[in-house]
Design a protein around this motif. Structure first.
Motif, PDB file in Angstrom:
ATOM      1  N   GLU A  27       0.840  -1.199   0.000  1.00  0.00           N
ATOM      2  CA  GLU A  27       0.000   0.000   0.000  1.00  0.00           C
ATOM      3  C   GLU A  27       0.870   1.242   0.000  1.00  0.00           C
ATOM      4  O   GLU A  27       0.528   2.286  -0.537  1.00  0.00           O
ATOM      5  CB  GLU A  27      -0.902  -0.015   1.231  1.00  0.00           C
ATOM      6  N   ASN A  28       1.998   1.139   0.639  1.00  0.00           N
ATOM      7  CA  ASN A  28       2.959   2.240   0.670  1.00  0.00           C
ATOM      8  C   ASN A  28       4.223   1.779  -0.030  1.00  0.00           C
ATOM      9  O   ASN A  28       5.006   1.033   0.530  1.00  0.00           O
ATOM     10  CB  ASN A  28       3.268   2.647   2.114  1.00  0.00           C
ATOM     11  N   PRO A  29       4.428   2.254  -1.237  1.00  0.00           N
ATOM     12  CA  PRO A  29       5.635   1.831  -1.946  1.00  0.00           C
ATOM     13  C   PRO A  29       6.893   2.244  -1.192  1.00  0.00           C
ATOM     14  O   PRO A  29       6.909   3.209  -0.453  1.00  0.00           O
ATOM     15  CB  PRO A  29       5.534   2.568  -3.274  1.00  0.00           C
ATOM     16  N   ILE A  30       7.933   1.523  -1.440  1.00  0.00           N
ATOM     17  CA  ILE A  30       9.177   1.763  -0.720  1.00  0.00           C
ATOM     18  C   ILE A  30       9.737   3.135  -1.029  1.00  0.00           C
ATOM     19  O   ILE A  30      10.279   3.824  -0.180  1.00  0.00           O
ATOM     20  CB  ILE A  30      10.208   0.689  -1.085  1.00  0.00           C
ATOM     21  N   PHE A  31       9.623   3.562  -2.299  1.00  0.00           N
ATOM     22  CA  PHE A  31      10.302   4.774  -2.714  1.00  0.00           C
ATOM     23  C   PHE A  31       9.462   6.023  -2.471  1.00  0.00           C
ATOM     24  O   PHE A  31       9.664   7.037  -3.085  1.00  0.00           O
ATOM     25  CB  PHE A  31      10.661   4.690  -4.195  1.00  0.00           C
ATOM     26  N   GLU A  32       8.474   5.960  -1.546  1.00  0.00           N
ATOM     27  CA  GLU A  32       7.700   7.169  -1.261  1.00  0.00           C
ATOM     28  C   GLU A  32       8.565   8.230  -0.633  1.00  0.00           C
ATOM     29  O   GLU A  32       8.528   9.397  -0.991  1.00  0.00           O
ATOM     30  CB  GLU A  32       6.538   6.820  -0.320  1.00  0.00           C
ATOM     31  N   ASN A  33       9.364   7.839   0.343  1.00  0.00           N
ATOM     32  CA  ASN A  33      10.196   8.799   1.068  1.00  0.00           C
ATOM     33  C   ASN A  33      11.485   9.026   0.306  1.00  0.00           C
ATOM     34  O   ASN A  33      12.552   8.625   0.715  1.00  0.00           O
ATOM     35  CB  ASN A  33      10.494   8.284   2.479  1.00  0.00           C
ATOM     36  N   THR A  34      11.403   9.701  -0.809  1.00  0.00           N
ATOM     37  CA  THR A  34      12.608   9.898  -1.606  1.00  0.00           C
ATOM     38  C   THR A  34      13.440  11.045  -1.091  1.00  0.00           C
ATOM     39  O   THR A  34      14.621  11.145  -1.408  1.00  0.00           O
ATOM     40  CB  THR A  34      12.231  10.184  -3.054  1.00  0.00           C
ATOM     41  N   HIS A  35      12.881  11.963  -0.337  1.00  0.00           N
ATOM     42  CA  HIS A  35      13.646  13.127   0.104  1.00  0.00           C
ATOM     43  C   HIS A  35      14.396  12.866   1.401  1.00  0.00           C
ATOM     44  O   HIS A  35      15.119  13.715   1.890  1.00  0.00           O
ATOM     45  CB  HIS A  35      12.719  14.324   0.314  1.00  0.00           C
ATOM     46  N   ASN A  36      14.180  11.720   1.972  1.00  0.00           N
ATOM     47  CA  ASN A  36      14.833  11.408   3.231  1.00  0.00           C
ATOM     48  C   ASN A  36      16.223  10.849   2.937  1.00  0.00           C
ATOM     49  O   ASN A  36      16.383   9.850   2.258  1.00  0.00           O
ATOM     50  CB  ASN A  36      13.996  10.373   4.002  1.00  0.00           C
ATOM     51  N   ASP A  37      17.268  11.576   3.484  1.00  0.00           N
ATOM     52  CA  ASP A  37      18.616  11.129   3.168  1.00  0.00           C
ATOM     53  C   ASP A  37      18.989   9.883   3.945  1.00  0.00           C
ATOM     54  O   ASP A  37      19.868   9.146   3.533  1.00  0.00           O
ATOM     55  CB  ASP A  37      19.636  12.236   3.486  1.00  0.00           C
ATOM     56  N   THR A  38      18.376   9.746   5.078  1.00  0.00           N
ATOM     57  CA  THR A  38      18.764   8.584   5.889  1.00  0.00           C
ATOM     58  C   THR A  38      18.170   7.332   5.273  1.00  0.00           C
ATOM     59  O   THR A  38      17.062   7.351   4.742  1.00  0.00           O
ATOM     60  CB  THR A  38      18.258   8.736   7.326  1.00  0.00           C
ATOM     61  N   ALA A  39      18.896   6.291   5.447  1.00  0.00           N
ATOM     62  CA  ALA A  39      18.429   5.023   4.867  1.00  0.00           C
ATOM     63  C   ALA A  39      17.302   4.465   5.699  1.00  0.00           C
ATOM     64  O   ALA A  39      17.308   4.570   6.918  1.00  0.00           O
ATOM     65  CB  ALA A  39      19.570   4.034   4.815  1.00  0.00           C
ATOM     66  N   PRO A  40      16.302   3.928   5.110  1.00  0.00           N
ATOM     67  CA  PRO A  40      15.208   3.335   5.890  1.00  0.00           C
ATOM     68  C   PRO A  40      15.692   2.079   6.588  1.00  0.00           C
ATOM     69  O   PRO A  40      16.821   1.641   6.407  1.00  0.00           O
ATOM     70  CB  PRO A  40      14.157   3.026   4.825  1.00  0.00           C
ATOM     71  N   SER A  67      26.292  -9.605 -17.808  1.00  0.00           N
ATOM     72  CA  SER A  67      27.277 -10.402 -18.562  1.00  0.00           C
ATOM     73  C   SER A  67      27.369 -11.808 -18.018  1.00  0.00           C
ATOM     74  O   SER A  67      27.631 -12.756 -18.762  1.00  0.00           O
ATOM     75  CB  SER A  67      28.647  -9.734 -18.503  1.00  0.00           C
ATOM     76  N   ASN A  68      27.135 -11.955 -16.726  1.00  0.00           N
ATOM     77  CA  ASN A  68      27.141 -13.274 -16.091  1.00  0.00           C
ATOM     78  C   ASN A  68      25.764 -13.897 -16.043  1.00  0.00           C
ATOM     79  O   ASN A  68      25.551 -14.863 -15.298  1.00  0.00           O
ATOM     80  CB  ASN A  68      27.684 -13.163 -14.665  1.00  0.00           C
ATOM     81  N   LEU A  69      24.845 -13.335 -16.836  1.00  0.00           N
ATOM     82  CA  LEU A  69      23.475 -13.835 -16.921  1.00  0.00           C
ATOM     83  C   LEU A  69      22.767 -13.766 -15.575  1.00  0.00           C
ATOM     84  O   LEU A  69      21.890 -14.567 -15.275  1.00  0.00           O
ATOM     85  CB  LEU A  69      23.454 -15.268 -17.463  1.00  0.00           C
ATOM     86  N   GLU A  70      23.146 -12.790 -14.777  1.00  0.00           N
ATOM     87  CA  GLU A  70      22.461 -12.555 -13.509  1.00  0.00           C
ATOM     88  C   GLU A  70      21.454 -11.436 -13.705  1.00  0.00           C
ATOM     89  O   GLU A  70      21.794 -10.356 -14.199  1.00  0.00           O
ATOM     90  CB  GLU A  70      23.468 -12.121 -12.434  1.00  0.00           C
ATOM     91  N   SER A  71      20.238 -11.667 -13.301  1.00  0.00           N
ATOM     92  CA  SER A  71      19.233 -10.623 -13.431  1.00  0.00           C
ATOM     93  C   SER A  71      19.322  -9.702 -12.213  1.00  0.00           C
ATOM     94  O   SER A  71      19.807 -10.081 -11.139  1.00  0.00           O
ATOM     95  CB  SER A  71      17.842 -11.239 -13.534  1.00  0.00           C
ATOM     96  N   ILE A  72      18.819  -8.494 -12.407  1.00  0.00           N
ATOM     97  CA  ILE A  72      18.846  -7.479 -11.338  1.00  0.00           C
ATOM     98  C   ILE A  72      17.404  -7.171 -10.967  1.00  0.00           C
ATOM     99  O   ILE A  72      16.614  -6.704 -11.819  1.00  0.00           O
ATOM    100  CB  ILE A  72      19.570  -6.211 -11.814  1.00  0.00           C
ATOM    101  N   ALA A  73      17.072  -7.423  -9.737  1.00  0.00           N
ATOM    102  CA  ALA A  73      15.706  -7.230  -9.260  1.00  0.00           C
ATOM    103  C   ALA A  73      15.638  -5.972  -8.413  1.00  0.00           C
ATOM    104  O   ALA A  73      16.351  -5.851  -7.401  1.00  0.00           O
ATOM    105  CB  ALA A  73      15.261  -8.443  -8.455  1.00  0.00           C
ATOM    106  N   LEU A  74      14.776  -5.049  -8.825  1.00  0.00           N
ATOM    107  CA  LEU A  74      14.598  -3.792  -8.101  1.00  0.00           C
ATOM    108  C   LEU A  74      13.147  -3.732  -7.661  1.00  0.00           C
ATOM    109  O   LEU A  74      12.236  -3.546  -8.481  1.00  0.00           O
ATOM    110  CB  LEU A  74      14.940  -2.615  -9.010  1.00  0.00           C
ATOM    111  N   PRO A  75      12.910  -3.911  -6.381  1.00  0.00           N
ATOM    112  CA  PRO A  75      11.510  -3.964  -5.920  1.00  0.00           C
ATOM    113  C   PRO A  75      10.806  -2.635  -6.159  1.00  0.00           C
ATOM    114  O   PRO A  75      11.386  -1.550  -5.986  1.00  0.00           O
ATOM    115  CB  PRO A  75      11.639  -4.263  -4.428  1.00  0.00           C
ATOM    116  N   GLY A  76       9.555  -2.780  -6.592  1.00  0.00           N
ATOM    117  CA  GLY A  76       8.761  -1.598  -6.867  1.00  0.00           C
ATOM    118  C   GLY A  76       9.009  -1.028  -8.251  1.00  0.00           C
ATOM    119  O   GLY A  76       8.256  -0.163  -8.712  1.00  0.00           O
TER     120      GLY A  76
END
Lengths: 377, 91
Positions: free
Chosen positions: A141-154, B37-46
């Protein structure tokens, strides 16, 4: 199952390559792809160096079109850069490659294998997985990248399980993608069938030529054998004809036996005739009187030579020379006359033959020397 | 939008220097190259998944000339958007 590099691994790799912190790399990744997603959603065509171009489309099945960057494609295909398209000759068939591909598939299950008969499309189209919608609805429901302006890592630990779950769901669609290319598969089936006749003709043509050459060689051999046999048969026929002629000659001589007997009977007490007539007990084939009653014929045998005839007809064997002279055209060396040869017996008067005359005998002996001398050279 | 504009916009969002962001982008591109190049896929959630698949050598027929060509194998890179991304784009 192909290997996958997760979000965290990518962030770690970026951090190690650039020298920045993991947190920075993490934040960079999230911000970059969140911005990219916003731009794509707004319909902006975005080109990122080293990654590719993203374009929003109106196609519901392929909402995002992705074109990989040239440098990325070249780097990825670097192992195959030295290979070029090669024209095949008729001896190479599709079966060889299908068997080889099957062997490769057995050894490497992680590799996606596609057999395309048509030319490959350089534009990579995205594939949508409809089944993931219901699954993801409850989770995101809340995508991960909503807080894009927050420099700190979640809190990375909290999102790890969620991220892994989404990644697994994404991975499930990968196995379904191969089956989605129905049209390509149909084309792959149809074109080999179309080429089957072409390939079959080429294969049969390659086999026909050696068979044709072998058949020519066999027919030539049969022809030579037949010709040799015909020659042998003809020679045999010629020999038979010669034998038949000789037999006819002998038969004609035998048919005149009755004539000779009648002459003998008519001669009666005539001493000249009776003295001149040969001894019928010794001669199996009597002489023949032709137009000239003095011309006689006799036959050479293994026990009957010219000397025998001379003693019989002329009273002295030295007078054989005159029998030889009378028949010299068909006789060779006087000592090499073949048995069966029929010779003509000349009358005694022709050569002044007189057994009682020593001069006549000496003359005959001299004649013999002269005859032998012909064959000394 | 080209690469420069994207980097500028990203730098502004991250409140960083564009050259820093540029180096990070280069690092990201390098990771992409190494992985795919190593046939590894990259998964980016969202967002989605970048996949690399190897296509074996095939025999292609030029129907106009009737000649057959052996095309070498190659690795193709594809992108599969996540359901979230797809929903965002189609809405």
């Amino acid at each position: 199952m192909s290997k996958k590099r997760s979000f965290l691994q990518v962030a770690e790799n970026i951090a190690s390559l650039t020298g920045c912190s993991k947190a920075t790399a993490d934040m960079f990744l999230k911000t970059a792809f969140a911005l990219l997603a916003d731009l794509i959603q707004d319909g902006v065509k975005v080109k990122i160096k080293g990654i590719g171009t993203f374009v929003k489309t109106d196609n519901a099945d392929e909402p995002i079109m992705y074109i990989p960057d040239k440098s990325l494609s070249d780097t990825v295909n670097l192992p195959f850069s030295s290979f070029e398209a090669v024209e095949l000759d008729d001896m190479v068939t599709d079966d060889l490659f299908e068997a080889e591909i099957a062997q490769i598939n057995e050894g490497n299950d992680d590799v996606d294998v596609g057999v395309h008969v048509e030319s490959r499309c350089s534009v990579q189209k995205t594939i949508v997985d409809d089944e993931k919608i219901d699954v993801v609805k409850t989770e995101t429901e809340n995508p991960i990248f909503e807080n894009t302006h927050n420099d700190t890592a979640p809190a990375i630990d909290d999102t790890t399980a969620f991220v892994d779950e989404i990644i697994d769901e994404c991975g499930q669609s990968e196995a379904q993608n191969v089956a989605h290319n129905d049209s390509d598969e149909e084309m792959a089936v149809s074109l080999p069938e179309e080429n089957a006749d072409y390939i079959e003709d080429k294969n049969t043509h390659g086999i026909r030529l050696p068979i044709f050459i072998i058949s020519i060689i066999i027919s030539m051999a049969i022809g030579f054998c037949a010709g040799y046999m015909v020659k042998v048969i003809m020679e045999n026929n010629a020999l038979k004809e010669h034998i038949v002629k000789q037999q006819a000659q002998i038969d004609s001589m035998l048919t005149n036996v009755a004539v000779t007997d009648s002459l003998v009977a008519q001669a009666g007490n005539n001493d000249t005739i009776s003295n001149n007539l040969p001894d019928t007990s010794k001669i199996n084939e009597p002489t023949i009187d032709r137009e000239n009653s003095n011309v006689k014929f006799d036959k050479i045998k293994t026990n009957r030579f010219l000397t025998t005839m001379a003693r019989e007809y002329y009273g002295n064997m030295n007078f054989w020379v005159y029998i030889y002279e009378e028949n010299k055209t068909m006789l060779g060396h006087p000592n090499k006359i073949k048995p069966g040869t029929i010779v003509k017996i000349p009358p005694a008067e022709k050569y002044d033959i007189n057994a009682n005359d020593p001069l006549s005998v000496q003359k005959a002996e001299a004649k013999a020397v002269e005859i032998y001398s012909r064959y000394q050279n | 939008m080209d690469n420069k504009e994207f980097i500028a916009k990203l730098a502004k969002k991250m409140s960083r220097e564009p050259k820093d962001v540029s180096s990070l982008m280069e690092g990201l591109a390098q990771v992409f190259k190494d992985s795919l190049s190593n046939l590894e896929s990259i998964a980016l959630p969202g967002f989605g998944e970048f996949c690399a698949s190897k296509e074996d050598e095939i025999i292609s027929v030029d129907h106009s000339s009737g000649k057959r060509y052996l095309l070498p194998p190659q690795i193709s890179v594809s992108f599969k958007p996540s359901s979230i991304m797809k929903r965002r784009v189609t809405e």
